[in-house]
Design an enzyme around this catalytic site. Structure first.
Site, short mmCIF file in Angstrom:
data_model
loop_
_atom_site.label_atom_id
_atom_site.label_comp_id
_atom_site.label_asym_id
_atom_site.label_seq_id
_atom_site.Cartn_x
_atom_site.Cartn_y
_atom_site.Cartn_z
N SER A 1 -76.71 81.45 -98.55
CA SER A 1 -76.52 80.50 -97.59
C SER A 1 -77.20 80.05 -96.73
O SER A 1 -77.32 79.06 -96.25
CB SER A 1 -76.40 82.39 -96.83
OG SER A 1 -77.54 82.57 -96.71
N LYS B 1 -84.09 77.73 -91.02
CA LYS B 1 -82.72 78.90 -90.91
C LYS B 1 -82.36 78.93 -90.07
O LYS B 1 -83.11 79.87 -89.44
CB LYS B 1 -82.21 79.51 -92.56
CG LYS B 1 -80.92 80.29 -92.48
CD LYS B 1 -81.06 81.14 -93.45
CE LYS B 1 -79.83 81.08 -94.17
NZ LYS B 1 -79.65 82.58 -94.95
N SER C 1 -80.01 84.47 -101.81
CA SER C 1 -79.43 82.65 -100.47
C SER C 1 -80.40 82.28 -100.52
O SER C 1 -80.69 80.88 -99.78
CB SER C 1 -78.91 83.21 -99.44
OG SER C 1 -77.52 83.65 -99.09
N1 GLN Z 1 -74.13 84.79 -101.72
C1 GLN Z 1 -74.19 86.27 -101.32
C2 GLN Z 1 -72.65 86.79 -100.00
O1 GLN Z 1 -72.01 86.04 -99.79
C3 GLN Z 1 -75.87 86.51 -100.68
C4 GLN Z 1 -75.72 86.34 -99.39
C5 GLN Z 1 -77.43 86.15 -98.73
O2 GLN Z 1 -78.01 86.36 -99.63
N2 GLN Z 1 -77.26 85.99 -97.74
O3 GLN Z 1 -73.50 87.78 -99.10
#
Ligand code: GLN
Length: 486
Positions: free
Chosen positions: A153, A78, A177
């Site tokens: 994400s 990532k 994410s």
């Molecule tokens: N969808 C969540 C957010 O927007 C989690 C994101 C994540 O785990 N990095 O914050």
């Protein structure tokens, strides 16, 4: 079967037997990327020459009897984990040209075990989002169905693994994410316990919630990756000095003596009926493997979204203060005062969602509002943690959906941030409590979209998740990953 379709375990065995070389395997993944990544768009950076070089070294180490634990395995990373000499954008214009001078601890551990880093993959900007659509450099597509999101994400991580562009990936999980994109792309994702894996070199979003973990095509492969990335790191003061078990010993058949809790609050209104049916079926599978099913309650679940969307933006507003155009990253060169330079660099460098989070977080931390918002949220966070502690008195792991629905169409919710925030309701609590969570493929909807099942355990009980996940995988025998791109 093509080389790129192999699991890590299969590829290692073949390479050990001399039936496959790391160069052949890496070439096969690179060719695959050439063939399909213009459709999948998982990669932000592909390091062709570097990957082949690493593969050659891996082959010679294997020949010399010095192969590391992941010798010759092509992986994607990532794009918020620092890779020395390789661009690391965090999906943001503000870091478009940033080349880190060091490796994240997890990356150096992979390299020490002779893994091949094939490239960096797409994500929501600074990991803020659930669809990867906020990425400034190309949005990954769901390999299962044209026009559908890969999740986020870590959407590029999940898409690259599901589309067979690499054998596994590292993602990060602050509120779901790793688990959510794994679920939406039909692969396995594990968010370890907070402190299990070093965060050194992981670009901070919300430091008390962030954790790095693997996305793979099988539970066994997750165990292989966990063996390499887990453990104390003196460069991360929140990493825990606790012995790392051999995770590959966990995937064993049978669940006799294991108590599986079904949290009733996770099956409430808003849950798609197909998703519910898939999870209920998985409960039956675990029962059939000898597990005892118990009903449990996590009564503060309804506050999770509110608590998370105060704590995460608060920490983010502080963490992202470092992008000021001075040290590194994008700088506006036309401003004629320092203040103007700060303002313009940040306004032009950050996207809308990141700005929204910085605004929410700054507001929640400001004097006069701190007690009402941030402090209150921290107090409720303790209640959420206590819910988990209580639940784990009567069970060894929890089973639930990962997300209320399967993947949705790209662009569907982009102008309704609240709807997207709400879809995180089932994954956020594991981060607030710091417990490990895993998504394992549970089934496919009538529309042909995969649905994951979430397993959560007490702190440092990753092993029980791997064991239960393995049992589900064995019974359901779902195709993990998607070779035929729609
Ligand atoms: N969808 C969540 C957010 O927007 C989690 C994101 C994540 O785990 N990095 O914050």
């Amino acid at each position: 079967m093509k080389y790129y379709e192999k699991t890590i375990a299969q590829a290692l065995a073949m390479m050990d037997r001399g039936e496959l070389s790391a160069v052949e395997l890496t070439r096969s993944c690179l060719d695959r990327i050439d063939e399909i990544d213009q459709d999948i768009r998982a990669f932000i950076t592909v390091d062709r020459d570097g990957a082949l070089c690493q593969a050659e070294v891996a082959d010679s180490k294997r020949k010399a009897g010095k192969a590391g634990k992941l010798c010759g395995i092509p992986l994607s990373i990532k794009d918020l984990l620092s890779t020395k000499g390789m661009r690391t954008t965090c999906g943001s214009k503000i870091l478009a040209d940033y080349i880190p001078p060091y490796d994240a601890t997890v990356v150096s551990r992979l390299k020490m075990e002779d893994a091949v880093i094939i490239g960096k993959v797409s994500m929501d900007e600074f990991a803020m989002g659930s669809t990867s659509e906020t990425c400034a450099f190309g949005v990954p597509r769901n390999p299962w169905k044209k026009g559908y999101v890969a999740g986020g994400s870590s959407g590029g991580s999940a898409a690259s693994v599901a589309a067979y562009e690499c054998l596994a990936s590292l993602g990060s999980d602050t509120g779901g994410s790793i688990r959510q994109p794994a679920s939406l792309c039909g692969v396995v994702g594990l968010k370890p316990t907070y402190g299990r894996v070093s965060r050194f070199g992981l670009t901070a979003f919300a430091s008390s919630l962030d954790q790095v973990g693997p996305i793979c095509r099988t539970v066994e492969d997750c165990a292989l990756m966990m063996n390499v990335i887990s453990g104390y790191d003196r460069l991360d003061s929140t990493s825990v000095r606790q012995e790392v078990p051999d995770y590959t010993a966990s995937p064993t058949p049978g669940l006799k003596g294991v108590r599986v809790g079904v949290p009733r609050e996770y099956f409430s209104a808003g849950l798609d009926s197909e998703v519910e049916a898939i999870v209920r079926n998985s409960v039956e599978v675990l029962k059939g493997k000898g597990a005892e099913i118990v009903d449990v309650s996590l009564p503060h679940t309804e506050y999770c979204v509110a608590v998370y969307y105060l704590i995460a933006p608060s920490e983010a507003s502080s963490n992202l203060a470092r992008y000021d155009g001075v040290h590194y990253g994008y700088r506006n060169l036309e401003a004629d005062s320092l203040l103007e330079m700060y303002k313009r660099s940040r306004s032009e460098g950050f996207g809308a969602e990141v700005k929204r989070r910085i605004l929410i977080g700054t507001y929640a931390l400001s004097s006069g509002y701190y007690d009402a918002y941030y402090r209150k949220a921290s107090q409720v966070r303790t209640l959420i943690l206590n819910d988990f502690k209580k639940a784990f008195e009567s069970c060894d792991l929890l089973i639930s959906p990962v997300t209320p629905t399967a993947a949705w169409r790209m662009g569907e919710n982009t102008d309704d941030p609240l709807a997207v925030y709400m879809s995180d309701i089932l994954t956020i609590s594991a981060n607030l409590a710091g417990v490990p969570g895993m998504s394992v493929p549970g089934g496919v909807t009538a529309a042909g979209l995969p649905v994951g099942v979430q397993l959560q355990g007490a702190h440092f009980r990753e092993e029980i998740l791997l064991r239960a996940g393995f049992n589900l995988e064995q019974e359901l025998r779902l195709t993990c990953g998607k070779a035929d791109i729609d």
